[in-house]
Structures are given as structure tokens and as C-alpha cells.
Write a protein that holds these residues in place. Structure first.
Motif, mmCIF file in Angstrom:
data_model
loop_
_atom_site.group_PDB
_atom_site.id
_atom_site.type_symbol
_atom_site.label_atom_id
_atom_site.label_comp_id
_atom_site.label_asym_id
_atom_site.label_seq_id
_atom_site.Cartn_x
_atom_site.Cartn_y
_atom_site.Cartn_z
ATOM 1 N N LEU A 45 0.843 -1.189 0.000
ATOM 2 C CA LEU A 45 0.000 0.000 0.000
ATOM 3 C C LEU A 45 0.882 1.244 0.000
ATOM 4 C CD1 LEU A 45 -2.696 -0.964 2.678
ATOM 5 C CD2 LEU A 45 -2.673 -1.459 0.216
ATOM 6 N N VAL A 46 0.542 2.187 -0.850
ATOM 7 C CA VAL A 46 1.321 3.413 -1.009
ATOM 8 C C VAL A 46 0.462 4.593 -0.569
ATOM 9 C CG1 VAL A 46 2.538 4.898 -2.640
ATOM 10 C CG2 VAL A 46 2.600 2.403 -2.924
ATOM 11 N N PRO A 47 0.914 5.394 0.406
ATOM 12 C CA PRO A 47 0.115 6.546 0.842
ATOM 13 C C PRO A 47 0.067 7.616 -0.231
ATOM 14 C CG PRO A 47 2.270 6.579 1.883
ATOM 15 C CD PRO A 47 2.178 5.272 1.149
ATOM 16 N N PRO A 48 -0.961 8.460 -0.208
ATOM 17 C CA PRO A 48 -1.048 9.536 -1.199
ATOM 18 C C PRO A 48 0.143 10.478 -1.105
ATOM 19 C CG PRO A 48 -3.115 9.280 0.000
ATOM 20 C CD PRO A 48 -2.107 8.444 0.708
ATOM 21 N N ASP A 49 0.623 10.912 -2.232
ATOM 22 C CA ASP A 49 1.730 11.864 -2.298
ATOM 23 C C ASP A 49 1.146 13.274 -2.359
ATOM 24 O OD1 ASP A 49 3.895 13.446 -2.862
ATOM 25 O OD2 ASP A 49 4.749 12.094 -4.359
ATOM 26 N N PRO A 50 1.428 14.125 -1.355
ATOM 27 C CA PRO A 50 0.845 15.478 -1.357
ATOM 28 C C PRO A 50 1.161 16.273 -2.617
ATOM 29 C CG PRO A 50 1.905 15.000 0.740
ATOM 30 C CD PRO A 50 2.297 13.901 -0.193
ATOM 31 N N GLY A 51 2.267 15.997 -3.273
ATOM 32 C CA GLY A 51 2.633 16.756 -4.451
ATOM 33 C C GLY A 51 2.137 16.170 -5.748
ATOM 34 N N ALA A 52 1.415 15.055 -5.682
ATOM 35 C CA ALA A 52 0.935 14.387 -6.891
ATOM 36 C C ALA A 52 -0.538 14.713 -7.116
ATOM 37 C CB ALA A 52 1.134 12.885 -6.764
ATOM 38 N N PRO A 53 -1.044 14.488 -8.324
ATOM 39 C CA PRO A 53 -2.475 14.695 -8.582
ATOM 40 C C PRO A 53 -3.312 13.829 -7.650
ATOM 41 C CG PRO A 53 -1.259 14.373 -10.631
ATOM 42 C CD PRO A 53 -0.302 14.077 -9.528
ATOM 43 N N ALA A 54 -4.544 14.255 -7.440
ATOM 44 C CA ALA A 54 -5.437 13.536 -6.532
ATOM 45 C C ALA A 54 -5.643 12.108 -7.013
ATOM 46 C CB ALA A 54 -6.781 14.267 -6.444
ATOM 47 N N GLY A 55 -5.804 11.209 -6.064
ATOM 48 C CA GLY A 55 -6.039 9.810 -6.402
ATOM 49 C C GLY A 55 -5.103 8.899 -5.637
ATOM 50 N N LEU A 56 -5.551 7.675 -5.446
ATOM 51 C CA LEU A 56 -4.789 6.696 -4.706
ATOM 52 C C LEU A 56 -4.040 5.767 -5.660
ATOM 53 C CD1 LEU A 56 -7.488 5.744 -2.050
ATOM 54 C CD2 LEU A 56 -5.425 7.074 -1.646
ATOM 55 N N THR A 57 -2.846 5.377 -5.262
ATOM 56 C CA THR A 57 -2.078 4.431 -6.048
ATOM 57 C C THR A 57 -2.648 3.034 -5.832
ATOM 58 O OG1 THR A 57 -0.085 5.761 -5.802
ATOM 59 C CG2 THR A 57 0.209 3.452 -6.449
ATOM 60 N N PRO A 58 -2.957 2.302 -6.890
ATOM 61 C CA PRO A 58 -3.505 0.951 -6.701
ATOM 62 C C PRO A 58 -2.530 0.075 -5.919
ATOM 63 C CG PRO A 58 -3.753 1.671 -8.985
ATOM 64 C CD PRO A 58 -2.873 2.683 -8.312
ATOM 65 N N PRO A 59 -3.033 -0.775 -5.042
ATOM 66 C CA PRO A 59 -2.152 -1.668 -4.298
ATOM 67 C C PRO A 59 -1.391 -2.590 -5.255
ATOM 68 C CG PRO A 59 -4.363 -1.705 -3.381
ATOM 69 C CD PRO A 59 -4.437 -0.976 -4.682
ATOM 70 N N ARG A 60 -0.178 -2.946 -4.858
ATOM 71 C CA ARG A 60 0.607 -3.887 -5.645
ATOM 72 C C ARG A 60 0.534 -5.262 -5.000
ATOM 73 N NH1 ARG A 60 7.203 -3.908 -6.252
ATOM 74 N NH2 ARG A 60 7.354 -5.960 -7.229
ATOM 75 N N PRO A 61 -0.077 -6.247 -5.667
ATOM 76 C CA PRO A 61 -0.092 -7.592 -5.081
ATOM 77 C C PRO A 61 1.322 -8.146 -4.960
ATOM 78 C CG PRO A 61 -1.711 -7.378 -6.856
ATOM 79 C CD PRO A 61 -0.830 -6.174 -6.925
ATOM 80 N N LEU A 62 1.667 -8.639 -3.772
ATOM 81 C CA LEU A 62 2.989 -9.205 -3.533
ATOM 82 C C LEU A 62 2.997 -10.728 -3.606
ATOM 83 C CD1 LEU A 62 4.160 -6.975 -0.547
ATOM 84 C CD2 LEU A 62 4.684 -6.704 -2.979
ATOM 85 N N GLY A 63 1.826 -11.328 -3.572
ATOM 86 C CA GLY A 63 1.748 -12.784 -3.656
ATOM 87 C C GLY A 63 0.587 -13.321 -2.854
ATOM 88 N N ARG A 64 0.381 -14.614 -2.991
ATOM 89 C CA ARG A 64 -0.720 -15.290 -2.293
ATOM 90 C C ARG A 64 -0.335 -16.748 -2.090
ATOM 91 N NH1 ARG A 64 -4.492 -16.249 -7.717
ATOM 92 N NH2 ARG A 64 -2.662 -16.755 -8.959
ATOM 93 N N THR A 65 -0.984 -17.388 -1.166
ATOM 94 C CA THR A 65 -0.776 -18.814 -0.939
ATOM 95 C C THR A 65 -1.994 -19.356 -0.214
ATOM 96 O OG1 THR A 65 0.816 -20.472 -0.156
ATOM 97 C CG2 THR A 65 0.343 -18.631 1.315
ATOM 98 N N LEU A 66 -2.053 -20.671 -0.071
ATOM 99 C CA LEU A 66 -3.111 -21.282 0.729
ATOM 100 C C LEU A 66 -2.530 -22.474 1.459
ATOM 101 C CD1 LEU A 66 -4.331 -24.150 -0.582
ATOM 102 C CD2 LEU A 66 -5.306 -22.564 -2.230
ATOM 103 N N VAL A 67 -3.187 -22.841 2.544
ATOM 104 C CA VAL A 67 -2.791 -24.024 3.296
ATOM 105 C C VAL A 67 -4.046 -24.787 3.683
ATOM 106 C CG1 VAL A 67 -2.658 -22.648 5.420
ATOM 107 C CG2 VAL A 67 -1.598 -24.903 5.339
ATOM 108 N N ARG A 68 -4.027 -26.084 3.389
ATOM 109 C CA ARG A 68 -5.112 -26.979 3.776
ATOM 110 C C ARG A 68 -4.673 -27.770 5.010
ATOM 111 N NH1 ARG A 68 -5.903 -27.113 -2.003
ATOM 112 N NH2 ARG A 68 -8.123 -26.815 -2.510
ATOM 113 N N PHE A 69 -5.481 -27.726 6.032
ATOM 114 C CA PHE A 69 -5.230 -28.495 7.234
ATOM 115 C C PHE A 69 -6.063 -29.779 7.196
ATOM 116 C CE2 PHE A 69 -4.014 -24.251 8.485
ATOM 117 C CZ PHE A 69 -2.954 -24.432 9.354
#
Length: 211
Positions: A38-62
Motif C-alpha cells: 500500500l502506497v500513501p497519497p503523495d501530497p505533491g501528486a495529482p489527486a487519487g490513490l495508487t492501486p495496491p501492488r499484489p505481492l503474492g498469495r498462498t493457501l494451506v489446507r489443514f
């Protein structure tokens, strides 16, 4: 910017109670885990939020538990989720965990696919008196998600549908989210999931480290 490595180890699942429907035996627990930068808004940039960057995923079955509850399900070795990325000092990582009682596996498959892209998901604080679902990009400023705090139980909209209503082939138990820093640290996180009615009450035991 600096490079960092994230590691999340899942070591056990504590089941205070478990239910798989009338005359259907013990639950078959599945945890789905994903991380987003997650990237916080940059006060000097145009309005809008930077889309989150997916870092990965996994699953575990018990394995399905045997005998009476409560019970602790362990793994032969910790399941390790690892990710590497570059981040600024104020960037944060959102950890999202979903707990599902697997029957057919179709909902597990769908949710695992959707965790790859943050656009599918919106979350809200389950303890809030009025639900207010937010896109993942907005959660960097969510008051109920704080660094070094316990993971919060959250509601989840997946493509606009509440998982409590849309998971029909597998049973949705619950979801938790946590915010962690991209600075070097180690922490222990317990993700607590409780289904409606409390028939499934599970806690995932994990350790997170960033270096």
C-alpha cells in the motif's frame, strides 16, 4: 526506496469449535493468504490513490480434526509465504487472510484467483456500527488497522458480493487483515476467525518478519 523481504510463517490452526453441517463430520479448514503493498497519497501528486501492488498469495489446507474440540492442528513444517519488493519509508503491507471450510473446493478456487488482483475486494471493520466497505488502497489510513496491532476481523466484498452470502459451495468462516511496516522487524500475529453463530471459531498462529 529500499528493497525488503517479507516472510509469513503459518505454524498452527487453533480450533475452539468446528462445524461442517449436520451429519457431515469434521470441518476441513483452508486458509488463503495474500499480501499487498500500500502506497500513501503523495501530497505533491495529482489527486487519487495508487492501486495496491499484489505481492503474492498462498493457501494451506489443514487435515480434518479428530476427536473433541478444542483442538490444535499443526503442520509438519511451517508454511512460509515469501515476497520481495521495493518500498518507500511510508509504504505499508496489507496482509489479508480468509478462512474457508472446504466442501467442493469451488469457492476456494474462486477466492484464490481473485486474491491476485486487489480490484475484486473491498473490506470493512466488522466491529463498526455501520459497515463502510473500502477499496484496499484506502486501508493504509483505516483507523481500525494499525501497525503492530492485532489483526482486525473484517467483512469482505468480492466483486460486490458479501462472502457470507456468496460462498455457497464452500462455507466462508471469516477474514482478518493486518498492516505491517516495510522496515526491518519481527512480530507474531494471530488471525482470529469466527463464523456467524460461532459454530466455527478458528485462530491461525503466524510469525511475520521483514528484512
Amino acid at each position: 526506496m529500499r528493497s525488503f523481504r517479507l516472510r509469513l510463517d503459518v505454524t498452527a490452526l487453533e480450533l475452539a469449535s468446528g462445524h461442517d453441517g449436520l451429519l457431515r463430520g469434521a470441518p476441513e479448514p483452508v486458509l488463503l493468504l495474500a499480501a499487498y503493498l500500500l502506497v500513501p497519497p503523495d501530497p505533491g501528486a495529482p489527486a487519487g490513490l495508487t492501486p495496491p501492488r499484489p505481492l503474492g498469495r498462498t493457501l494451506v489446507r489443514f487435515r480434518a480434526p479428530e476427536g473433541r474440540f478444542p483442538v490444535v492442528l499443526t503442520l509438519r513444517a511451517p508454511l512460509s509465504f515469501k515476497a520481495r519488493a521495493r518500498a518507500r519509508e511510508n509504504d505499508r503491507v496489507l496482509l489479508l487472510a480468509l478462512a474457508v471450510e472446504e466442501d467442493t473446493g469451488r469457492e476456494v478456487e474462486r477466492l484464490y484467483a481473485h486474491l491476485a488482483d486487489a480490484k475484486h475486494l473491498r473490506l470493512w471493520d466488522l466491529d463498526a456500527p455501520v459497515p463502510s466497505p473500502s477499496a484496499l488502497a484506502e486501508l493504509i489510513a483505516a483507523p481500525y488497522l494499525r501497525e503492530h496491532a492485532a489483526p482486525a476481523r473484517v467483512g469482505v466484498l468480492d466483486d460486490g458480493g458479501d462472502l457470507r452470502d456468496t460462498c455457497r459451495d464452500d462455507d466462508f468462516v471469516g477474514a482478518c487483515a493486518a498492516i505491517v511496516s516495510t522496515a526491518r522487524h519481527e512480530d507474531a500475529l494471530r488471525f482470529h476467525f469466527v463464523s456467524e453463530g460461532g459454530r466455527n471459531d478458528w485462530t491461525a498462529v503466524t510469525a511475520v518478519s521483514v528484512d
